[in-house]
Scaffold this motif. Structure first.
Motif, PDB file in Angstrom:
ATOM      1  N   VAL A 140      95.710 170.844  73.735  1.00 47.15           N
ATOM      2  CA  VAL A 140      94.904 169.720  73.279  1.00 47.15           C
ATOM      3  C   VAL A 140      95.369 169.269  71.892  1.00 47.15           C
ATOM      4  O   VAL A 140      95.607 170.101  71.011  1.00 47.15           O
ATOM      5  CB  VAL A 140      93.403 170.119  73.190  1.00 47.15           C
ATOM      6  CG1 VAL A 140      92.536 168.907  72.881  1.00 47.15           C
ATOM      7  CG2 VAL A 140      92.950 170.806  74.483  1.00 47.15           C
ATOM      8  N   ALA A 141      95.496 167.969  71.696  1.00 44.34           N
ATOM      9  CA  ALA A 141      95.865 167.432  70.381  1.00 44.34           C
ATOM     10  C   ALA A 141      94.714 167.620  69.398  1.00 44.34           C
ATOM     11  O   ALA A 141      93.540 167.595  69.772  1.00 44.34           O
ATOM     12  CB  ALA A 141      96.235 165.959  70.493  1.00 44.34           C
ATOM     13  N   ILE A 142      95.058 167.775  68.115  1.00 42.30           N
ATOM     14  CA  ILE A 142      94.059 167.951  67.066  1.00 42.30           C
ATOM     15  C   ILE A 142      94.243 166.891  65.990  1.00 42.30           C
ATOM     16  O   ILE A 142      95.327 166.746  65.425  1.00 42.30           O
ATOM     17  CB  ILE A 142      94.170 169.320  66.376  1.00 42.30           C
ATOM     18  CG1 ILE A 142      94.066 170.453  67.381  1.00 42.30           C
ATOM     19  CG2 ILE A 142      93.083 169.458  65.306  1.00 42.30           C
ATOM     20  CD1 ILE A 142      94.222 171.835  66.736  1.00 42.30           C
ATOM     21  N   GLY A 143      93.172 166.150  65.722  1.00 45.19           N
ATOM     22  CA  GLY A 143      93.119 165.271  64.563  1.00 45.19           C
ATOM     23  C   GLY A 143      92.111 165.876  63.604  1.00 45.19           C
ATOM     24  O   GLY A 143      92.412 166.745  62.799  1.00 45.19           O
ATOM     25  N   GLY A 144      90.865 165.435  63.720  1.00 48.89           N
ATOM     26  CA  GLY A 144      89.792 166.046  62.945  1.00 48.89           C
ATOM     27  C   GLY A 144      89.249 167.292  63.602  1.00 48.89           C
ATOM     28  O   GLY A 144      88.572 168.097  62.966  1.00 48.89           O
ATOM     29  N   GLY A 145      89.512 167.450  64.913  1.00 51.08           N
ATOM     30  CA  GLY A 145      89.105 168.660  65.611  1.00 51.08           C
ATOM     31  C   GLY A 145      87.939 168.509  66.555  1.00 51.08           C
ATOM     32  O   GLY A 145      87.508 169.495  67.171  1.00 51.08           O
ATOM     33  N   GLY A 146      87.404 167.287  66.723  1.00 51.84           N
ATOM     34  CA  GLY A 146      86.257 167.105  67.598  1.00 51.84           C
ATOM     35  C   GLY A 146      86.565 167.406  69.054  1.00 51.84           C
ATOM     36  O   GLY A 146      85.780 168.077  69.738  1.00 51.84           O
ATOM     37  N   LEU A 147      87.691 166.943  69.546  1.00 55.76           N
ATOM     38  CA  LEU A 147      88.050 167.150  70.950  1.00 55.76           C
ATOM     39  C   LEU A 147      88.322 168.619  71.231  1.00 55.76           C
ATOM     40  O   LEU A 147      87.736 169.204  72.147  1.00 55.76           O
ATOM     41  CB  LEU A 147      89.263 166.295  71.314  1.00 55.76           C
ATOM     42  CG  LEU A 147      89.788 166.466  72.746  1.00 55.76           C
ATOM     43  CD1 LEU A 147      88.749 166.025  73.767  1.00 55.76           C
ATOM     44  CD2 LEU A 147      91.096 165.681  72.935  1.00 55.76           C
ATOM     45  N   ILE A 148      89.209 169.222  70.450  1.00 53.07           N
ATOM     46  CA  ILE A 148      89.552 170.624  70.734  1.00 53.07           C
ATOM     47  C   ILE A 148      88.380 171.552  70.429  1.00 53.07           C
ATOM     48  O   ILE A 148      88.210 172.575  71.112  1.00 53.07           O
ATOM     49  CB  ILE A 148      90.811 171.060  69.962  1.00 53.07           C
ATOM     50  CG1 ILE A 148      91.374 172.338  70.593  1.00 53.07           C
ATOM     51  CG2 ILE A 148      90.534 171.232  68.475  1.00 53.07           C
ATOM     52  CD1 ILE A 148      92.749 172.712  70.101  1.00 53.07           C
ATOM     53  N   GLY A 149      87.553 171.208  69.436  1.00 56.46           N
ATOM     54  CA  GLY A 149      86.397 172.037  69.138  1.00 56.46           C
ATOM     55  C   GLY A 149      85.440 172.109  70.316  1.00 56.46           C
ATOM     56  O   GLY A 149      85.004 173.193  70.726  1.00 56.46           O
ATOM     57  N   GLY A 150      85.118 170.945  70.895  1.00 61.63           N
ATOM     58  CA  GLY A 150      84.219 170.919  72.038  1.00 61.63           C
ATOM     59  C   GLY A 150      84.834 171.553  73.274  1.00 61.63           C
ATOM     60  O   GLY A 150      84.174 172.310  73.997  1.00 61.63           O
TER      61      GLY A 150
ATOM     62  N   LEU B 202     100.737 155.341  80.961  1.00 60.58           N
ATOM     63  CA  LEU B 202     100.967 154.961  79.569  1.00 60.58           C
ATOM     64  C   LEU B 202     100.027 155.733  78.648  1.00 60.58           C
ATOM     65  O   LEU B 202      98.810 155.699  78.833  1.00 60.58           O
ATOM     66  CB  LEU B 202     100.735 153.455  79.400  1.00 60.58           C
ATOM     67  CG  LEU B 202     100.887 152.890  77.985  1.00 60.58           C
ATOM     68  CD1 LEU B 202     102.314 153.074  77.486  1.00 60.58           C
ATOM     69  CD2 LEU B 202     100.512 151.409  77.973  1.00 60.58           C
ATOM     70  N   VAL B 203     100.595 156.434  77.673  1.00 55.79           N
ATOM     71  CA  VAL B 203      99.788 157.149  76.690  1.00 55.79           C
ATOM     72  C   VAL B 203     100.264 156.779  75.289  1.00 55.79           C
ATOM     73  O   VAL B 203     101.404 156.369  75.088  1.00 55.79           O
ATOM     74  CB  VAL B 203      99.879 158.682  76.864  1.00 55.79           C
ATOM     75  CG1 VAL B 203      99.305 159.113  78.195  1.00 55.79           C
ATOM     76  CG2 VAL B 203     101.314 159.170  76.710  1.00 55.79           C
ATOM     77  N   GLU B 204      99.377 156.934  74.341  1.00 60.06           N
ATOM     78  CA  GLU B 204      99.740 156.745  72.938  1.00 60.06           C
ATOM     79  C   GLU B 204     100.314 158.048  72.399  1.00 60.06           C
ATOM     80  O   GLU B 204     100.361 159.064  73.111  1.00 60.06           O
ATOM     81  CB  GLU B 204      98.513 156.320  72.144  1.00 60.06           C
ATOM     82  CG  GLU B 204      97.380 157.327  72.175  1.00 60.06           C
ATOM     83  CD  GLU B 204      96.077 156.736  71.676  1.00 60.06           C
ATOM     84  OE1 GLU B 204      95.751 156.995  70.510  1.00 60.06           O
ATOM     85  OE2 GLU B 204      95.399 156.024  72.443  1.00 60.06           O
ATOM     86  N   GLY B 205     100.733 158.030  71.133  1.00 57.99           N
ATOM     87  CA  GLY B 205     101.358 159.208  70.561  1.00 57.99           C
ATOM     88  C   GLY B 205     100.481 160.448  70.607  1.00 57.99           C
ATOM     89  O   GLY B 205     100.934 161.536  70.979  1.00 57.99           O
ATOM     90  N   ALA B 206      99.207 160.299  70.211  1.00 61.87           N
ATOM     91  CA  ALA B 206      98.300 161.443  70.223  1.00 61.87           C
ATOM     92  C   ALA B 206      98.098 161.972  71.635  1.00 61.87           C
ATOM     93  O   ALA B 206      97.969 163.188  71.845  1.00 61.87           O
ATOM     94  CB  ALA B 206      96.956 161.043  69.615  1.00 61.87           C
ATOM     95  N   GLY B 207      98.079 161.080  72.614  1.00 64.13           N
ATOM     96  CA  GLY B 207      97.899 161.494  73.998  1.00 64.13           C
ATOM     97  C   GLY B 207      99.097 162.238  74.563  1.00 64.13           C
ATOM     98  O   GLY B 207      98.965 163.047  75.486  1.00 64.13           O
ATOM     99  N   ALA B 208     100.282 161.977  74.009  1.00 65.69           N
ATOM    100  CA  ALA B 208     101.504 162.626  74.487  1.00 65.69           C
ATOM    101  C   ALA B 208     101.792 163.932  73.772  1.00 65.69           C
ATOM    102  O   ALA B 208     102.659 164.710  74.202  1.00 65.69           O
ATOM    103  CB  ALA B 208     102.689 161.673  74.315  1.00 65.69           C
ATOM    104  N   ALA B 209     101.100 164.209  72.661  1.00 64.16           N
ATOM    105  CA  ALA B 209     101.383 165.399  71.857  1.00 64.16           C
ATOM    106  C   ALA B 209     101.297 166.711  72.651  1.00 64.16           C
ATOM    107  O   ALA B 209     102.137 167.598  72.463  1.00 64.16           O
ATOM    108  CB  ALA B 209     100.452 165.442  70.645  1.00 64.16           C
TER     109      ALA B 209
ATOM    110  N   LEU C  76      95.560 164.126  78.289  1.00 63.98           N
ATOM    111  CA  LEU C  76      96.175 162.857  77.872  1.00 63.98           C
ATOM    112  C   LEU C  76      95.065 162.033  77.229  1.00 63.98           C
ATOM    113  O   LEU C  76      94.381 161.251  77.888  1.00 63.98           O
ATOM    114  CB  LEU C  76      96.783 162.133  79.072  1.00 63.98           C
ATOM    115  CG  LEU C  76      97.785 162.940  79.916  1.00 63.98           C
ATOM    116  CD1 LEU C  76      98.383 162.063  81.008  1.00 63.98           C
ATOM    117  CD2 LEU C  76      98.877 163.541  79.048  1.00 63.98           C
ATOM    118  N   GLY C  77      94.905 162.197  75.921  1.00 63.50           N
ATOM    119  CA  GLY C  77      93.708 161.727  75.232  1.00 63.50           C
ATOM    120  C   GLY C  77      93.486 160.233  75.206  1.00 63.50           C
ATOM    121  O   GLY C  77      92.344 159.781  75.180  1.00 63.50           O
ATOM    122  N   GLY C  78      94.552 159.443  75.193  1.00 66.22           N
ATOM    123  CA  GLY C  78      94.354 157.995  75.104  1.00 66.22           C
ATOM    124  C   GLY C  78      95.609 157.230  75.457  1.00 66.22           C
ATOM    125  O   GLY C  78      96.712 157.771  75.458  1.00 66.22           O
ATOM    126  N   GLY C  79      95.411 155.948  75.743  1.00 63.58           N
ATOM    127  CA  GLY C  79      96.536 155.102  76.142  1.00 63.58           C
ATOM    128  C   GLY C  79      96.657 153.827  75.338  1.00 63.58           C
ATOM    129  O   GLY C  79      97.300 152.876  75.778  1.00 63.58           O
TER     130      GLY C  79
END
Length: 399
Positions: free
Chosen positions: A174-184, A271-278, A299-302
């Protein structure tokens, strides 16, 4: 700290309001990566991002008094659209603060959901500070992009769906930015299946959670192709979740992410964005780490800028040898170019660009350097083309 009951409650609230996206195996990526790869297509949400989950879970829990006041959010993209869309659907006023550098396609998309957009600040921190000021001035409810229990629990519903669809998964990436997605996700997944591995991914240019959890001091850059996870600091609520539940965090560079975007587009036609492809970038960077495992990738976003996508595709073709630039030296006489193009055609390549260089070269004055950009089938084909040109009497090399 949230747990499985919070995530289950969020799933009940979100039922029928967000899409239960597919989680299916990619046979081709599995062959390439050396493990069973399952993709969770969050880029298929209505706003093309998992951010809808947390936004919706937060908004539906607002009191009538809070709904009457309205909400405000700060975001350069996916969170803005998630809040704007669900606020419009529920009937709540939404004010979104976005940095001035935000691509206009994202600004207009957010406005299309009925939100009021304020462009302020040259950095995310400046925008965030302005959003807090506006929230206080207008008595709006601030909807944080990640550091909020309701947001985290909403994002965690991704794990419930993945493990329901494929109970055999033994690794989640899972990609991590602020951590909301991976935390949950991590909190829910570890409660359901304690032995499952949860691996976080950040870019080398924005290693905020990596630094915080591992006690490192890697420098932070100013931009990344994965702007969706370009967060300056981890959340106060999310960092403890990552420390408790996430097994490891890996770093990927810009080229890894670009290659993953092209692979998903080429192989999966998605099609995914950079964060989704990480997540795919992380698996491809260290395939031995996941060999023989059943790996779920989110794949978090497109949402990706079309001009950026065009550049990434071209750069990907160059890396794969499907687009090559050749330098051919020839006599500057009529018919030379025709001969060269005939050789290229016979070798099965297609010419994209031709440029004659006469002044900026060390060749004899009666010679010309011809630069060709050609479409090929790959590295082996490029070498075959060079050999064909040399066999025809030309000096030829790849630039």
């Amino acid at each position: 700290m949230i747990g499985l009951p919070d995530v289950r409650a969020a799933a009940a609230r979100l039922h029928g309001q967000v899409l239960n996206t597919p989680c299916v195996e990619s046979r081709m990526l599995s062959q390439v990566a050396g493990c069973q790869v399952y993709l969770k297509f969050e880029n298929l949400q209505f706003t093309a991002s998992f951010k809808e989950r947390g936004a919706c879970n937060k908004l539906v829990q607002l009191s009538q008094e809070e709904r009457a006041r309205g909400v405000i959010a700060m975001s350069a993209g996916n969170h803005a659209q998630g809040v704007a869309y669900h606020a419009q659907r529920i009937g709540i006023r939404a004010l979104i603060v976005m940095p001035r550098f935000t691509p206009m396609v994202k600004v207009e998309r957010t406005r299309s959901f009925g939100a009021e957009v304020v462009l302020h600040g040259d950095t995310l921190e400046e925008s965030r500070a302005h959003a807090f000021d506006l929230a206080a001035q207008e008595q709006l409810v601030f909807v944080h992009p990640y550091d909020d229990d309701a947001i985290i629990a909403g994002q965690g519903t991704v794990a419930l769906e993945m493990l329901e669809a494929v109970p055999q998964l033994d690794t989640l990436v899972v990609a991590i930015g602020g951590g909301g997605l991976i935390g949950g996700i991590a909190a829910a997944a570890k409660a359901l299946k304690p032995g499952i591995r949860v691996i976080g991914v950040q870019t080398l240019r924005f290693p905020n959670m990596y630094n915080a959890v591992k006690g490192a001091a890697l420098p932070q850059g100013e931009s990344t192709i994965a702007e969706g996870i370009a967060v300056g600091r981890p959340g106060q609520f999310t960092q403890p979740l990552v420390e408790r539940y996430v097994d490891d965090i890996v770093l990927v560079d810009e080229g890894d992410v670009e290659q993953a975007i092209v692979m998903l587009l080429d192989i999966e036609k998605t099609l995914v964005e950079g964060a989704g492809a990480a997540p795919l970038a992380a698996v491809m960077k260290e395939p031995e780490r996941h060999a023989g495992r059943m790996v779920g990738l989110v794949l978090g976003g497109g949402n990706i800028d079309p001009m950026l996508l065009a550049a990434i595709i071209q750069r990907g073709m160059v890396r794969a040898g499907r687009l090559a630039r050749l330098k051919v030296c020839a006599r500057d006489v009529p018919g030379s170019l025709a001969h060269i193009t005939s050789v290229v055609s016979s070798a099965g390549a297609n010419i994209d660009e031709v440029h004659h260089q006469r002044a900026f070269t060390m060749l004899a004055a009666q010679n010309v350097e011809i630069q060709l950009v050609v479409q090929t089938r790959g590295r082996a084909h490029v070498q075959a083309l060079l050999e064909a040109l040399r066999g025809a009497g030309f000096q030829a090399e790849e630039e």
